[in-house]
Design an enzyme around this catalytic site. Structure first.
Site, PDB file in Angstrom:
ATOM      1  N   TYR A 140       0.860  -1.190   0.000  1.00 21.91           N
ATOM      2  CA  TYR A 140       0.000   0.000   0.000  1.00 21.91           C
ATOM      3  C   TYR A 140       0.893   1.236   0.000  1.00 21.91           C
ATOM      4  CZ  TYR A 140      -3.849   3.156   0.856  1.00 21.91           C
ATOM      5  OH  TYR A 140      -4.769   4.161   0.716  1.00 21.91           O
ATOM      6  N   GLN A 201     -11.026   0.242   0.827  1.00 24.34           N
ATOM      7  CA  GLN A 201     -11.429  -0.614  -0.286  1.00 24.34           C
ATOM      8  C   GLN A 201     -10.228  -1.328  -0.911  1.00 24.34           C
ATOM      9  OE1 GLN A 201     -11.818   2.672  -0.110  1.00 24.34           O
ATOM     10  NE2 GLN A 201     -11.405   3.724  -2.038  1.00 24.34           N
ATOM     11  N   ASN A 224      -3.720   6.212   5.890  1.00 21.01           N
ATOM     12  CA  ASN A 224      -4.453   7.054   6.835  1.00 21.01           C
ATOM     13  C   ASN A 224      -5.216   6.186   7.841  1.00 21.01           C
ATOM     14  OD1 ASN A 224      -6.755   6.109   5.506  1.00 21.01           O
ATOM     15  ND2 ASN A 224      -7.063   7.992   4.346  1.00 21.01           N
ATOM     16  N   SER A 247       4.341   9.785  12.279  1.00 16.73           N
ATOM     17  CA  SER A 247       5.800   9.738  12.320  1.00 16.73           C
ATOM     18  C   SER A 247       6.329  10.395  13.584  1.00 16.73           C
ATOM     19  CB  SER A 247       6.372  10.442  11.088  1.00 16.73           C
ATOM     20  OG  SER A 247       7.761  10.238  11.005  1.00 16.73           O
ATOM     21  N   ASP A 371      15.265   8.212   5.597  1.00 14.39           N
ATOM     22  CA  ASP A 371      13.971   8.198   4.927  1.00 14.39           C
ATOM     23  C   ASP A 371      14.102   7.833   3.456  1.00 14.39           C
ATOM     24  OD1 ASP A 371      12.356   8.782   7.059  1.00 14.39           O
ATOM     25  OD2 ASP A 371      12.246  10.933   6.670  1.00 14.39           O
ATOM     26  N   GLU A 425      -1.612 -36.356  29.376  1.00 12.74           N
ATOM     27  CA  GLU A 425      -2.638 -35.434  28.891  1.00 12.74           C
ATOM     28  C   GLU A 425      -3.912 -36.168  28.483  1.00 12.74           C
ATOM     29  OE1 GLU A 425      -0.829 -33.217  25.725  1.00 12.74           O
ATOM     30  OE2 GLU A 425       0.386 -31.995  27.089  1.00 12.74           O
ATOM     31  N   HIS A 430      -2.491 -40.125  20.579  1.00 10.35           N
ATOM     32  CA  HIS A 430      -1.146 -39.573  20.471  1.00 10.35           C
ATOM     33  C   HIS A 430      -0.121 -40.581  20.996  1.00 10.35           C
ATOM     34  CE1 HIS A 430      -3.068 -35.703  19.759  1.00 10.35           C
ATOM     35  NE2 HIS A 430      -1.884 -35.120  19.613  1.00 10.35           N
TER      36      HIS A 430
END
Length: 440
Positions: A140, A201, A224, A247, A371, A425, A430
């Site tokens: 994005y 979207q 955003n 930031s 940056d 258990e 098992h």
């Protein structure tokens, strides 16, 4: 001319010696990265629409929010050839700068690549770990107040280095405005498909797929409040990098750096948006005062003066501490996204710093270099999440599978241990499964 007091920034001043310092610091740092019920409701509606109606809902919401009038997804799809054309059409200076940044980012991330490994035990049992890249990643890229070609490079290049088979990029184009630098960066970073959609979207389309947009395995990149909320909502259906807040920069000064430099370093983050946070910490009051003077003197000449002013007034601060030890405590308490150690012998601080997204050492290492082109990733944990999160990297686009291959003797030895634990258990199947491999 306006009165001086009317143009000075209303900066918060704090001192660790104040009785209420901790409470004041907590208020300064408070930030909720994802919005409340109303935004969540809108995002849920958008996600449900795209999930159920696919391209139709994607076109509908894109037209509404980006003020477009498209009728089919072909108008929201860019080819790899279009990306190449964008790069070829740039002025030579911009092509060179993008290529230089991309080369440095790629070189740095090549060092991050983990390797598969295994070892063999004395009885022949083999154990190990296999590193596998994701099949498809979604990137994005913001496209609102500003365009960020650097964000394209920082998100897509690690995916490419990791070996991701397909990189899909989404970027909003409000009013149909395409940014050629962003497209050129996508070309350099090896992006395979670009869709000019954004917001919740776009996140929904990447998470669930539509008739045109392929479903991805992980979504990365900033956005955003609607993008952040949507990423949180689809997590579990797909992976995400993080929920990014505004930031941040924390600058530590020992009083030896040019005040004008430090003022501009603070501006470099404050100009992102009104919610960005820029904090200066030092133990020389006269130097802090000099930085504040530089802030007020230099601010009127900044192109984004209003944004910087609001950011500094609402979330910025100048903090006086007692000494280096208190400064280190503040660093680890704040866990900043960006940490500038504008001090003598900054490397000596590293052993004490536990929580920071990226650490910039020395007076000449401006955060702005990170940056764009230093090499390390600029997608970093914010809002104190550096306590448990790391910068985006190659490892975010890979997954690990455990490898287990037992020899007959190994299965017999392990079977005895597994049998005891399984029966403890009450998991009889098992136990019997393990016992079948025991050599009598």
């Amino acid at each position: 001319m306006a009165d001086k007091a009317s143009v000075d920034v209303a900066l918060t001043h704090l001192s660790t010696a104040d009785a209420n310092f901790e409470a004041s610091l907590n208020r300064l740092l408070a930030w909720e990265g994802v919005s409340g019920a109303e935004v969540q409701r809108r995002v849920d509606d958008i996600i449900n629409a795209v999930r159920t109606r696919g391209d139709e809902a994607l076109i509908e919401t894109t037209n509404r929010f980006d003020r477009l009038a498209v009728t089919h997804m072909g108008e929201l799809t860019l080819s790899k050839e279009r990306l190449r054309q964008a790069f070829d059409g740039l002025p030579q200076e911009q092509r060179d700068a993008l290529a230089h940044a991309a080369e440095r980012i790629r070189t740095y991330h090549e060092y991050q690549k983990p390797q598969s490994w295994h070892y063999t035990e004395s009885d022949g049992t083999v154990l190990g770990q296999q590193i596998i890249p994701l099949d498809r990643a979604g990137i994005y890229v913001p496209g609102g107040k500003a365009a960020y070609p650097s964000s394209v490079l920082m998100n897509a290049i690690p995916a490419q280095v990791a070996g991701v088979r397909e990189i899909v990029m989404v970027v909003p184009t409000p009013d149909g405005m395409l940014n050629e630098l962003v497209l050129a960066a996508a070309h350099l970073a090896g992006v395979d498909q670009v869709f000019t959609v954004g917001g919740a979207q776009a996140v929904a389309a990447l998470a669930y797929g539509t008739q045109t947009v392929p479903r991805v395995d992980k979504i990365v990149g900033p956005g955003n409040i609607y993008v952040a909320t949507a990423k949180r909502a689809v997590f579990g259906q797909v992976g995400i990098d993080m929920i990014a807040g505004p930031s941040e920069i924390l600058v530590i000064t020992d009083g030896g750096t040019e005040p004008d430099w430090l003022a501009m370093d603070l501006f470099s983050q404050a100009e992102h948006d009104e919610d960005a946070q820029a904090i200066l910490v030092g133990w020389e009051q006269a130097h802090i005062d000099a930085v504040e003077e530089a802030i007020n003197r230099l601010l009127p000449g900044m192109e984004r003066e209003a944004i910087i002013r609001q950011s500094l007034a609402s979330r910025g601060a100048l903090i006086l501490c007692q000494d280096r030890a208190e400064a280190v405590e503040l660093i680890n308490r704040i866990a900043p996204e960006h940490l500038e150690l504008s001090v003598a012998e900054p490397e000596r601080w590293l052993v004490d710093i536990r929580h920071a997204g990226a650490i910039f050492l020395g007076r000449h290492t401006a955060e702005a270099l990170g940056d764009y082109c230093a090499g390390p990733n600029h997608v970093l944990p914010t809002s104190g999440t550096a306590r448990f999160s790391s910068p985006l990297g190659v490892y975010d686009f890979q997954k690990r599978s455990s490898i287990i291959q037992c020899s007959a003797q190994g299965a017999s030895t392990l079977g005895r241990t597994a049998s005891v634990l399984a029966r403890g258990e009450s998991l009889t199947a098992h136990a019997r499964s393990a016992e079948n491999r025991i050599i009598s």
